[in-house]
Design an enzyme around this catalytic site. Structure first.
Site, PDB file in Angstrom:
ATOM      1  N   CYS A  70       0.812  -1.213   0.000  1.00  0.00           N
ATOM      2  CA  CYS A  70       0.000   0.000   0.000  1.00  0.00           C
ATOM      3  C   CYS A  70       0.847   1.266   0.000  1.00  0.00           C
ATOM      4  CB  CYS A  70      -0.939   0.001   1.202  1.00  0.00           C
ATOM      5  SG  CYS A  70      -0.101  -0.063   2.795  1.00  0.00           S
ATOM      6  N   HIS A 340      -1.450   0.862   7.149  1.00  0.00           N
ATOM      7  CA  HIS A 340      -1.828   1.041   5.748  1.00  0.00           C
ATOM      8  C   HIS A 340      -1.570   2.477   5.311  1.00  0.00           C
ATOM      9  CE1 HIS A 340      -3.859  -0.066   2.073  1.00  0.00           C
ATOM     10  NE2 HIS A 340      -4.829   0.814   2.235  1.00  0.00           N
ATOM     11  N   ASN A 361      -7.791   4.819  -2.146  1.00  0.00           N
ATOM     12  CA  ASN A 361      -7.202   3.585  -1.648  1.00  0.00           C
ATOM     13  C   ASN A 361      -6.532   2.842  -2.802  1.00  0.00           C
ATOM     14  OD1 ASN A 361      -6.551   1.481   0.104  1.00  0.00           O
ATOM     15  ND2 ASN A 361      -8.581   1.408   1.005  1.00  0.00           N
TER      16      ASN A 361
END
Length: 419
Positions: A70, A340, A361
């Site tokens: 991520c 994250h 995201n």
């Protein structure tokens, strides 16, 4: 003296439960629906509509698939906005996450072997050695780690080094690369224990890195050295830069995006109040630049709906139990840490104050609103730990503070968590 649980206590607890009029109703609901579904507050969802007063134009949401990259996706997504705005490349344009992934794992392997040699005089039972052996390398990282990779190896478009089975699904590669590195650690520690020469140790380590390079090439593909960058812009004009290297591509197209960030290399953080960090983030967004940030994404969030809000669930009310902890307590007691990294691409300001934030995201378009999440301002206060801000937005006092010699944290400190 150790106090055991006795039958009288259990009978008392059951009697207390039986005396609660709502206990059976709650039991039926939780056993059938789960804790989160039962404790969800639907009024919170109505306040998280994906509408923002500042909303940057971004490309198609990327998908890190079954990997822990991520931090890498978020950083490259931040950088590609500059490319999209400057060169009018297509909305589905992406920089190669696999290229940076290859060099990240190669550099992490070398970093691990170097640390094995530095700690070879310590017993395996020492906390530092145990921490080192627990995870020789992994997918996670931080912004500065990616910047260091790009400054050394450059960067390429996704077309020059696309994803592979093992970049999309990293579990197998991580398992066997870590197995090899732990094996190599035993060899290096034995050489040091036997007083082997520096030349012998260096030769052995070089052979190990050669084997790591081979493993990574088989799993991720040979890293691009030269490629043709060709595309049609949004006006349908054709462009091509033939035979360029990853370093040339970086210098030509992305150098502005890596210069003058708050964090230096190696990883360095400037500790600011959340109110100050928000002001800096808003300034950056107002100037058309997105914001990389690290958070504990699993806390009070609904992945399917794409909502992160402290009022979304009420498990404390459901269980009639005090579950409150301060942000500092969560870090100190292992309840939370950065897990994250994502990208802030918008904010909703009401009377000049942020109420919710738009978040890009890297889990594909099937979650949230085509891959975008809504983060409440309260959630940011509680579960966001890092921002990457361009230095040009900092005050003079903040710039002076950034130049100070940092306090070095232990390797296992929660602020060293890799997203």
């Amino acid at each position: 003296m150790t106090a055991e649980i006795n039958l009288d206590q259990i009978n008392k607890y059951q009697k207390n439960l039986d005396n609660r009029k709502d206990s059976k109703v709650i039991e039926r609901a939780v056993t059938h629906q789960g804790i989160l579904e039962t404790s969800e507050d639907f009024t919170a969802e109505s306040k998280m509509a994906p509408v923002f007063s500042i909303d940057l134009t971004t490309g198609k949401v990327a998908d890190q698939k079954q990997s822990g990259r991520c931090w890498m996706f978020a950083a490259l997504n931040t950088m590609r906005i500059h490319l999209m705005n400057t060169y009018k490349v297509a909305d589905d344009f992406e920089l190669s996450q696999n290229y940076t992934n290859f060099w990240d794992k190669f550099e992490k392997s070398n970093y691990f072997l170097e640390n094995v040699l530095k700690t070879a005089d310590k017993p395996l039972s020492s906390r530092k050695v145990a921490w080192l052996m627990a995870t020789p390398q992994q997918d996670g990282g931080q912004w500065d780690m990616l910047c260091a990779l790009i400054e050394k190896y450059g960067i390429v478009p996704k077309s020059a080094m696309p994803e592979t089975f093992n970049s999309n699904r990293s579990a197998q590669l991580n398992k066997y690369l870590n197995l090899k590195l732990r094996h190599d650690a035993t060899v290096l520690r034995e050489l040091v224990a036997d007083n082997a020469s520096e030349a012998k140790i260096a030769e052995t380590k070089d052979t190990m890195l050669n084997e790591v390079y081979r493993m990574l090439t088989y799993a991720l593909g040979e890293p691009a050295t030269k490629f043709d960058f060709e595309y049609r812009d949004k006006d349908h004009n054709y462009h091509i830069d033939a035979g360029i290297t990853p370093q040339e591509f970086f210098k030509t197209y992305t150098i502005e995006m890596l210069g003058n960030v708050v964090n230096g290399r190696p990883v360095k953080h400037l500790n600011l109040e959340m109110s100050d960090l928000k002001k800096l983030a808003i300034k950056q967004l107002q100037n058309g630049e997105s914001v990389w940030f690290g958070s504990d994404v699993g806390q009070s969030s609904n992945t399917k709906k794409g909502i992160m809000d402290t009022n979304l669930y009420a498990p404390d009310e459901l269980f009639d139990s005090d579950l409150s902890m301060s942000k500092a307590e969560r870090l100190d007691y292992g309840e939370s840490l950065m897990t994250h990294a994502m990208v802030i691409t918008g904010v909703d300001l009401v009377n000049g104050q942020p109420t919710k934030w738009k978040v890009e995201n890297s889990w594909g378009e099937k979650v949230g609103t085509k891959g975008y999440f809504v983060m409440s301002d309260d959630w940011m206060n509680e579960f966001v730990y890092q921002f990457v801000i361009n230095k040009k937005y900092l005050t003079d006092a903040q710039l002076d503070a950034q130049k100070q010699e940092p306090t070095v944290l232990k390797p296992w400190d929660p602020m060293g968590a890799l997203a």
